[in-house]
Design a protein around this motif. Structure first.
Motif, PDB file in Angstrom:
ATOM      1  N   GLN A   1      -2.436  17.453  18.980  1.00 52.40           N
ATOM      2  CA  GLN A   1      -3.447  18.005  19.880  1.00 52.40           C
ATOM      3  C   GLN A   1      -4.814  18.080  19.203  1.00 52.40           C
TER       4      GLN A   1
ATOM      5  N   GLN B   1     -10.971  19.551  27.983  1.00 48.14           N
ATOM      6  CA  GLN B   1     -10.695  20.952  28.309  1.00 48.14           C
ATOM      7  C   GLN B   1      -9.192  21.193  28.409  1.00 48.14           C
ATOM      8  N   PHE B   2      -8.472  20.267  29.048  1.00 44.75           N
ATOM      9  CA  PHE B   2      -7.006  20.404  29.154  1.00 44.75           C
ATOM     10  C   PHE B   2      -6.372  20.418  27.779  1.00 44.75           C
TER      11      PHE B   2
ATOM     12  N   LYS C   1      -6.929  23.618  25.699  1.00 44.08           N
ATOM     13  CA  LYS C   1      -5.997  24.676  26.103  1.00 44.08           C
ATOM     14  C   LYS C   1      -4.591  24.367  25.603  1.00 44.08           C
TER      15      LYS C   1
ATOM     16  N   LEU D   1      -4.177  25.236  21.975  1.00 49.34           N
ATOM     17  CA  LEU D   1      -3.966  26.678  21.791  1.00 49.34           C
ATOM     18  C   LEU D   1      -2.536  27.066  22.145  1.00 49.34           C
ATOM     19  N   ASN D   2      -1.990  26.424  23.162  1.00 45.82           N
ATOM     20  CA  ASN D   2      -0.624  26.748  23.604  1.00 45.82           C
ATOM     21  C   ASN D   2       0.446  26.339  22.600  1.00 45.82           C
TER      22      ASN D   2
ATOM     23  N   ARG E   1      -8.579  28.839  17.921  1.00 49.89           N
ATOM     24  CA  ARG E   1      -9.908  28.525  18.447  1.00 49.89           C
ATOM     25  C   ARG E   1     -10.808  28.010  17.332  1.00 49.89           C
TER      26      ARG E   1
ATOM     27  N   ALA F   1     -12.632  26.240  28.198  1.00 47.12           N
ATOM     28  CA  ALA F   1     -11.207  26.370  27.897  1.00 47.12           C
ATOM     29  C   ALA F   1     -10.881  27.738  27.309  1.00 47.12           C
ATOM     30  N   PHE F   2     -11.810  28.315  26.567  1.00 42.87           N
ATOM     31  CA  PHE F   2     -11.574  29.602  25.903  1.00 42.87           C
ATOM     32  C   PHE F   2     -11.809  30.797  26.816  1.00 42.87           C
ATOM     33  N   GLU F   3     -12.394  30.563  27.970  1.00 39.98           N
ATOM     34  CA  GLU F   3     -12.792  31.686  28.832  1.00 39.98           C
ATOM     35  C   GLU F   3     -11.595  32.575  29.172  1.00 39.98           C
TER      36      GLU F   3
ATOM     37  N   LEU G   1      -9.663  34.122  27.152  1.00 48.24           N
ATOM     38  CA  LEU G   1      -8.629  34.149  26.122  1.00 48.24           C
ATOM     39  C   LEU G   1      -9.045  35.058  24.973  1.00 48.24           C
TER      40      LEU G   1
END
Length: 267
Positions: free
Chosen positions: A65, A83-84, A87, A90-91, A96, A125-127, A129
């Motif tokens: 990733q 953006q996908f 995220k 992070l998953n 970050r 993407a971080f919004e 989180l």
């Protein structure tokens, strides 16, 4: 013998992974293909890319990733996909800070406009989180305590690229010595010495950016050497290139594999 059972198994495995990456039961990419009458092709893509390629040994999922984010940053036109995958990173365990550092790192290879666009995608993407936990103190590094930016950059360049980096600077001496200074002071003195991303990860990110650009084979060769110099493996290099074939295109991957063959033979 029919290939359907194998394809079905690959799709099931791919669907499970993309659900983990995207955090949704129904991946949007399947809806997109279905909306244009290509539902079967969408399932084959999910099965092949996420069911087969992503499960290859040699490169851990967070690193896949991280390199995907770096490559999409360098491409400069794939904001939604970036953006996908931010995220998704992070998953599966990336932080970050690692993602921000990867994007900042690419600025020296793909330019600041690409980095600024990518940072906008990361912000989205971080919004909502949570912030990262404080990172541990970095391990002792070759440039620790060096205040002068040029000298710090030389120390970092030597640690990563060895003689290859010095040869780049020498090659520029008769035509653009200031460019060599900028590379040493900024790319190595400022960017490479930032905390938040290991040298091995920085070299994986650099390889991803060079593969995506498609026009940086000499630099790709230098940084393939660099990856091996800082503890990476030939397997990781090859897997990074194979992985990126599906984001940057097969011609870019084929050219990069040719460069890797030359580098491995030299070593």
């Amino acid at each position: 013998m029919s290939e359907e059972p194998d394809r079905s198994a690959s799709f099931a495995q791919g669907l499970k992974l993309i659900q983990q990456l995207g955090g949704a039961d129904r991946p949007a990419v399947l809806d997109l293909f279905e909306s244009i009458g290509e539902a079967e092709f969408g399932e084959r893509c999910v099965g092949f890319i996420y069911g087969d390629v992503y499960h290859r040994p040699g490169l851990e999922l967070p690193e896949r990733q991280l390199t995907t984010v770096a490559a999409l940053t360098a491409l400069g036109y794939a904001g939604s996909q970036l953006q996908f995958h931010a995220k998704a990173a992070l998953n599966v365990g990336c932080t970050r800070r690692q993602l921000v550092e990867a994007v900042i790192h690419v600025s020296s290879f793909a330019g600041f406009p690409a980095t600024l666009n990518a940072l906008t995608a990361l912000k989205a993407a971080f919004e909502g989180l949570p912030e990262d936990e404080p990172a541990p103190e970095p391990a002792e590094v070759a440039w620790a305590g060096i205040e002068d930016r040029y000298e710090r950059g030389l120390a970092a360049m030597k640690a990563v690229d060895g003689e290859a980096g010095e040869q780049v600077a020498v090659a520029l001496a008769d035509i653009a010595p200031d460019l060599a200074t900028y590379i040493i002071e900024f790319t190595f003195g400022e960017v490479y010495t930032r905390p938040g991303l290991s040298l091995r990860h920085r070299e994986l990110v650099t390889i991803a950016a060079c593969v995506a650009l498609g026009t940086a084979l000499p630099q790709l060769k230098v940084h393939l050497h660099g990856l091996l110099n800082v503890g990476g493996t030939e397997k990781e290099a090859v897997e990074t290139i194979l992985h990126l074939a599906f984001y940057c295109g097969f011609p870019a991957a084929l050219n990069a594999i040719g460069a890797a063959r030359e580098v491995f033979a030299q070593r």
